[in-house]
Design a protein around this motif. Sequence first.
Motif, mmCIF file in Angstrom:
data_model
loop_
_atom_site.group_PDB
_atom_site.id
_atom_site.type_symbol
_atom_site.label_atom_id
_atom_site.label_comp_id
_atom_site.label_asym_id
_atom_site.label_seq_id
_atom_site.Cartn_x
_atom_site.Cartn_y
_atom_site.Cartn_z
ATOM 1 N N ARG A 11 62.379 36.072 56.952
ATOM 2 C CA ARG A 11 62.995 36.806 55.832
ATOM 3 C C ARG A 11 64.149 35.973 55.294
ATOM 4 O O ARG A 11 64.712 35.146 56.001
ATOM 5 N N THR A 13 67.978 35.504 54.360
ATOM 6 C CA THR A 13 69.242 36.036 54.864
ATOM 7 C C THR A 13 70.373 35.446 54.040
ATOM 8 O O THR A 13 70.209 34.401 53.389
ATOM 9 N N ASP A 14 71.530 36.084 54.085
ATOM 10 C CA ASP A 14 72.690 35.545 53.371
ATOM 11 C C ASP A 14 73.026 34.140 53.875
ATOM 12 O O ASP A 14 73.355 33.258 53.089
ATOM 13 N N GLU A 15 72.940 33.929 55.194
ATOM 14 C CA GLU A 15 73.235 32.613 55.761
ATOM 15 C C GLU A 15 72.310 31.553 55.184
ATOM 16 O O GLU A 15 72.758 30.465 54.800
ATOM 17 N N LEU A 36 69.107 35.953 47.148
ATOM 18 C CA LEU A 36 68.566 36.506 48.382
ATOM 19 C C LEU A 36 67.169 37.067 48.145
ATOM 20 O O LEU A 36 66.260 36.839 48.940
ATOM 21 N N ASP A 40 63.823 35.727 49.983
ATOM 22 C CA ASP A 40 63.054 36.679 50.776
ATOM 23 C C ASP A 40 61.596 36.700 50.316
ATOM 24 O O ASP A 40 60.679 36.698 51.143
#
Length: 147
Positions: A11, A13-15, A36, A40
């Motif tokens: 998925r 992710t913000d990171e 994001l 995703d």
Amino acid sequence: MSNVVVEIAERGTDELVVALNRILPQLSKSAPPLTLGELDDICVNDTVFVARHDGVVVGSLTLIMFRIPTGLRAWIEDVVVDEAARGLGIGEALNAAAIRRTHEHGCRTLDLTSRPSRVAANKLYQKLGFSVRETNIYRYEGSEFTA
């Protein structure tokens, strides 16, 4: 290379958005920043490999597998390794992971393109067993598409 880990991003992710938006301009200065939601979507529909060195994201590769009448095929896109981490075997690790995945899924072919100016990348691809094909690659550039 013992401090390098390659994983599949299941998925967005913000990171990962922050990390990829840091390194992708080294591949394409014209690409817009990823959101994001976009990341995703890519992770859900294709395979995004992420390389970490000492826990920090320093590279990525996107693998697209698709079925057509002649069989299951695969294509590697957007391989990028952070300039500060080049020479550590990260590109090789990313490509090796993609090659393994295509074998596991029974793909008939695995293709990629690389600009001739990317000398080190082209040497790596040949070392890994990729060969230059005699073909033309065409791009439709009609006004309804943006680069």
